[in-house]
Design a protein around this motif. Structure first.
Motif, PDB file in Angstrom:
ATOM      1  N   ALA A   1      22.639  23.319 -32.101  1.00 46.93           N
ATOM      2  CA  ALA A   1      21.451  23.235 -32.954  1.00 46.93           C
ATOM      3  C   ALA A   1      21.140  24.609 -33.538  1.00 46.93           C
ATOM      4  N   ASP A   2      21.378  25.605 -32.720  1.00 49.81           N
ATOM      5  CA  ASP A   2      21.107  26.971 -33.146  1.00 49.81           C
ATOM      6  C   ASP A   2      22.003  27.376 -34.318  1.00 49.81           C
ATOM      7  N   GLN A   3      23.302  27.031 -34.172  1.00 51.64           N
ATOM      8  CA  GLN A   3      24.245  27.345 -35.249  1.00 51.64           C
ATOM      9  C   GLN A   3      23.887  26.609 -36.517  1.00 51.64           C
ATOM     10  N   GLU A   4      23.430  25.371 -36.338  1.00 52.61           N
ATOM     11  CA  GLU A   4      23.082  24.584 -37.511  1.00 52.61           C
ATOM     12  C   GLU A   4      21.880  25.185 -38.223  1.00 52.61           C
TER      13      GLU A   4
ATOM     14  N   LEU B   1      21.769  26.530 -42.088  1.00 45.45           N
ATOM     15  CA  LEU B   1      20.782  26.086 -43.079  1.00 45.45           C
ATOM     16  C   LEU B   1      20.001  27.281 -43.634  1.00 45.45           C
ATOM     17  N   LEU B   2      19.685  28.205 -42.756  1.00 46.22           N
ATOM     18  CA  LEU B   2      18.934  29.383 -43.156  1.00 46.22           C
ATOM     19  C   LEU B   2      19.734  30.212 -44.166  1.00 46.22           C
ATOM     20  N   SER B   3      21.011  30.366 -43.840  1.00 47.35           N
ATOM     21  CA  SER B   3      21.893  31.146 -44.707  1.00 47.35           C
ATOM     22  C   SER B   3      22.028  30.482 -46.088  1.00 47.35           C
ATOM     23  N   ALA B   4      22.173  29.159 -46.091  1.00 43.49           N
ATOM     24  CA  ALA B   4      22.286  28.445 -47.362  1.00 43.49           C
ATOM     25  C   ALA B   4      20.954  28.431 -48.111  1.00 43.49           C
ATOM     26  N   TYR B   5      19.876  28.403 -47.356  1.00 44.09           N
ATOM     27  CA  TYR B   5      18.536  28.438 -47.958  1.00 44.09           C
ATOM     28  C   TYR B   5      18.357  29.757 -48.709  1.00 44.09           C
ATOM     29  N   GLN B   6      18.774  30.830 -48.050  1.00 43.37           N
ATOM     30  CA  GLN B   6      18.647  32.148 -48.668  1.00 43.37           C
ATOM     31  C   GLN B   6      19.483  32.268 -49.935  1.00 43.37           C
ATOM     32  N   ASP B   7      20.621  31.578 -49.962  1.00 44.74           N
ATOM     33  CA  ASP B   7      21.476  31.617 -51.141  1.00 44.74           C
ATOM     34  C   ASP B   7      21.020  30.625 -52.212  1.00 44.74           C
TER      35      ASP B   7
ATOM     36  N   PRO C   1      16.745  20.206 -52.807  1.00 42.86           N
ATOM     37  CA  PRO C   1      15.282  20.398 -52.789  1.00 42.86           C
ATOM     38  C   PRO C   1      14.640  19.882 -51.504  1.00 42.86           C
ATOM     39  N   GLY C   2      15.117  18.745 -51.009  1.00 43.61           N
ATOM     40  CA  GLY C   2      14.556  18.178 -49.779  1.00 43.61           C
ATOM     41  C   GLY C   2      14.793  19.067 -48.576  1.00 43.61           C
ATOM     42  N   GLU C   3      16.039  19.575 -48.456  1.00 43.13           N
ATOM     43  CA  GLU C   3      16.394  20.442 -47.329  1.00 43.13           C
ATOM     44  C   GLU C   3      15.631  21.761 -47.401  1.00 43.13           C
ATOM     45  N   ALA C   4      15.496  22.263 -48.645  1.00 43.61           N
ATOM     46  CA  ALA C   4      14.798  23.535 -48.833  1.00 43.61           C
ATOM     47  C   ALA C   4      13.342  23.402 -48.403  1.00 43.61           C
ATOM     48  N   LEU C   5      12.744  22.277 -48.755  1.00 46.39           N
ATOM     49  CA  LEU C   5      11.353  22.033 -48.396  1.00 46.39           C
ATOM     50  C   LEU C   5      11.206  21.983 -46.873  1.00 46.39           C
ATOM     51  N   ALA C   6      12.146  21.287 -46.224  1.00 47.17           N
ATOM     52  CA  ALA C   6      12.112  21.189 -44.760  1.00 47.17           C
ATOM     53  C   ALA C   6      12.234  22.573 -44.142  1.00 47.17           C
TER      54      ALA C   6
ATOM     55  N   ALA D   1      15.221  35.106 -40.464  1.00 50.06           N
ATOM     56  CA  ALA D   1      15.429  35.072 -41.912  1.00 50.06           C
ATOM     57  C   ALA D   1      15.330  36.483 -42.488  1.00 50.06           C
ATOM     58  N   GLU D   2      14.395  37.241 -41.925  1.00 51.70           N
ATOM     59  CA  GLU D   2      14.203  38.620 -42.381  1.00 51.70           C
ATOM     60  C   GLU D   2      15.444  39.461 -42.087  1.00 51.70           C
ATOM     61  N   ARG D   3      15.984  39.311 -40.879  1.00 52.30           N
ATOM     62  CA  ARG D   3      17.201  40.053 -40.514  1.00 52.30           C
ATOM     63  C   ARG D   3      18.368  39.678 -41.425  1.00 52.30           C
ATOM     64  N   LEU D   4      18.436  38.407 -41.748  1.00 53.93           N
ATOM     65  CA  LEU D   4      19.519  37.917 -42.608  1.00 53.93           C
ATOM     66  C   LEU D   4      19.398  38.513 -44.010  1.00 53.93           C
ATOM     67  N   ARG D   5      18.169  38.605 -44.478  1.00 50.72           N
ATOM     68  CA  ARG D   5      17.940  39.182 -45.810  1.00 50.72           C
ATOM     69  C   ARG D   5      18.343  40.663 -45.819  1.00 50.72           C
ATOM     70  N   THR D   6      17.960  41.370 -44.779  1.00 51.21           N
ATOM     71  CA  THR D   6      18.312  42.791 -44.669  1.00 51.21           C
ATOM     72  C   THR D   6      19.824  42.950 -44.655  1.00 51.21           C
TER      73      THR D   6
END
Lengths: 256, 182
Positions: free
Chosen positions: A3-6, A10-16, A21-26, A41-46
């Motif tokens: 679940a953690d990897q998933e 999702l976070l990585s794809a969200y950032q890209d 739209p549905g997944e992004a909203l979730a 998310a902040e660490r990923l952005r950095t």
């Protein structure tokens, strides 16, 4: 996948911006609710910013561009932003202006200098290459500037101040005579790690602003001081050359 | 015919040499090899330019560079290329978790040696050590800014694979940066 990897996926794809739209909203809802996820998310952005910086290597060299063009068989080299070409073009325009307006006279020095720079560059690069092919890149081997300077006397019309940068990491290797425009001129040879740096000193002809060019993988730079123009040829990288040029020019007797 | 090919090459390929070079630079791991690859890729692009009709010129050229990198690596660094798309996910996982051991087997270039010394080059070193399939998605996304669909087109894998490789490459880099002493 855990679940953690998933979540991370999702976070990585969200950032890209690649989620539907549905997944992004979730994901936005989860981010609002979970501080820990926000931190991730902040660490990923950095990381993305840092990776982008790390990937910014120097661009393709002009030499590569030129050899690609040559390989394809274009008759003329692709336009490349050589300082010399720009200068020669400018000089040509000036020249037309002078003749067109009948104003030959005061300006001749300028175009003489411009027309003179290309053959000079050819000659100093040839001298450097000859030095590299020969068993040693100098005619007199000495790390002592008091030996090198007098050696030039009588051999060349120019006797440059010989600057010793040994304690700065650019030991003097010796001196060499090169021929530029049919005249014997002195070249100081320095070493830095495995690199050889040639500094050829020629009498200045007209105004010669600083310039840089890339030739067959070598950097060619020139700058003027007093009635002399210094031509540097080396395969050292830009950082190393900048340091060398600064040290050379800042030394007493070292131009500019 | 030739004049037309030259004109198209000047329009389509020459402006993208830099982008091709940077992809090759990271996939081969060093600037000199990258120059060889770009030169070869440019020739391939020139030969194929009449066949390139319309579409994404950038993805088209990057695909050629990427494929040239792979065949170059196969010729010159056969050990690096052992992991390929047909490896099981678990195996790929272990390669990645081992800290890019395969990449680390690449010859130590002066540049790599410099990276090793340079604290600020730690990230670059970690990227360099990533297995090629992970490295390419990372570079195409972070440097070239391609969309997942374009990356899938260039690398010839499914969009889902692009997404998971990218996430794993990033997670790997984060873990590495956080585990090493600052």
């Amino acid at each position: 996948m855990t679940a953690d990897q998933e979540t991370f996926l999702l976070l990585s794809a969200y950032q890209d911006g690649e989620l539907s739209p549905g997944e992004a909203l979730a994901m936005e809802r989860r981010l609002a609710a979970e501080p820990e996820l926000r931190q991730r998310a902040e660490r990923l952005r950095t990381l993305s910013g840092e990776v982008r910086n790390a990937l910014a290597t120097p661009p393709a060299s002009d030499a590569l561009r030129a050899s690609v063009v040559q390989q394809i068989g274009f008759r003329r080299a692709a336009p490349h932003r050589s300082w010399f070409e720009a200068w020669q073009l400018m000089a040509a325009v000036l020249l037309v202006g002078f003749f067109g307006g009948g104003l030959i006279g005061g300006g001749t020095g300028i175009w003489l200098a411009a027309l003179g720079s290309q053959p000079t560059e050819d000659a100093v690069v040839a001298g450097h290459l000859r030095g590299l092919i020969a068993p040693q890149p100098f005619d007199i081997a000495s790390s002592n500037r008091h030996v090198v300077k007098p050696w030039f006397n009588g051999r060349t019309t120019v006797a440059p101040d010989v600057i010793d940068l040994t304690d700065k990491g650019y030991p003097l290797a010796g001196g060499r005579i090169d021929v530029v425009g049919g005249k014997a001129v002195p070249t100081l040879v320095y070493r830095h790690d495995q690199h050889v740096i040639s500094v050829t000193v020629v009498p200045r002809i007209g105004p010669m602003p600083k310039g840089e060019d890339q030739r067959d993988g070598y950097t060619v730079r020139h700058w003027s001081a007093g009635d002399l123009t210094y031509w540097l040829v080396s395969d050292l990288d830009a950082t190393g050359l900048n340091t060398f040029e600064r040290l050379f020019c800042d030394s007493p007797g070292g131009a500019m | 015919m030739t004049a037309l090919a030259h004109a198209r090459f000047s329009q389509i390929v020459l402006p993208r040499l830099d982008e091709g070079y940077r992809l090759a630079r990271w996939l081969t791991g060093n600037p000199t090899d990258a120059e060889d690859v770009v030169q070869e890729a440019s020739l391939r692009a020139y030969r194929g330019i009449e066949g390139f009709a319309e579409g994404n010129a950038r993805a088209w050229f990057l695909t050629i560079v990427r494929n040239t990198c792979y065949s170059w690596l196969q010729r010159h660094r056969p050990r690096i290329i052992v992991f390929s798309e047909d490896l099981e996910a678990e195996e790929r996982n272990s390669v990645l978790d081992a800290g890019g051991v395969l990449g680390a087997e690449a010859p130590q270039t002066p540049e790599a040696a410099l990276f090793a010394k340079d604290e600020a080059g730690r990230l670059a070193r970690a990227i360099n050590a990533l297995p090629v399939p992970f490295k390419e998605v990372l570079v195409l996304r972070e440097y070239h800014g391609l969309s997942y669909r374009e990356i899938a087109e260039v690398t010839g894998v499914a969009i889902e694979t692009v997404m998971s490789r990218l996430a794993r490459a990033r997670q790997h880099l984060l873990n590495l940066l956080e585990s090493e002493p600052q």
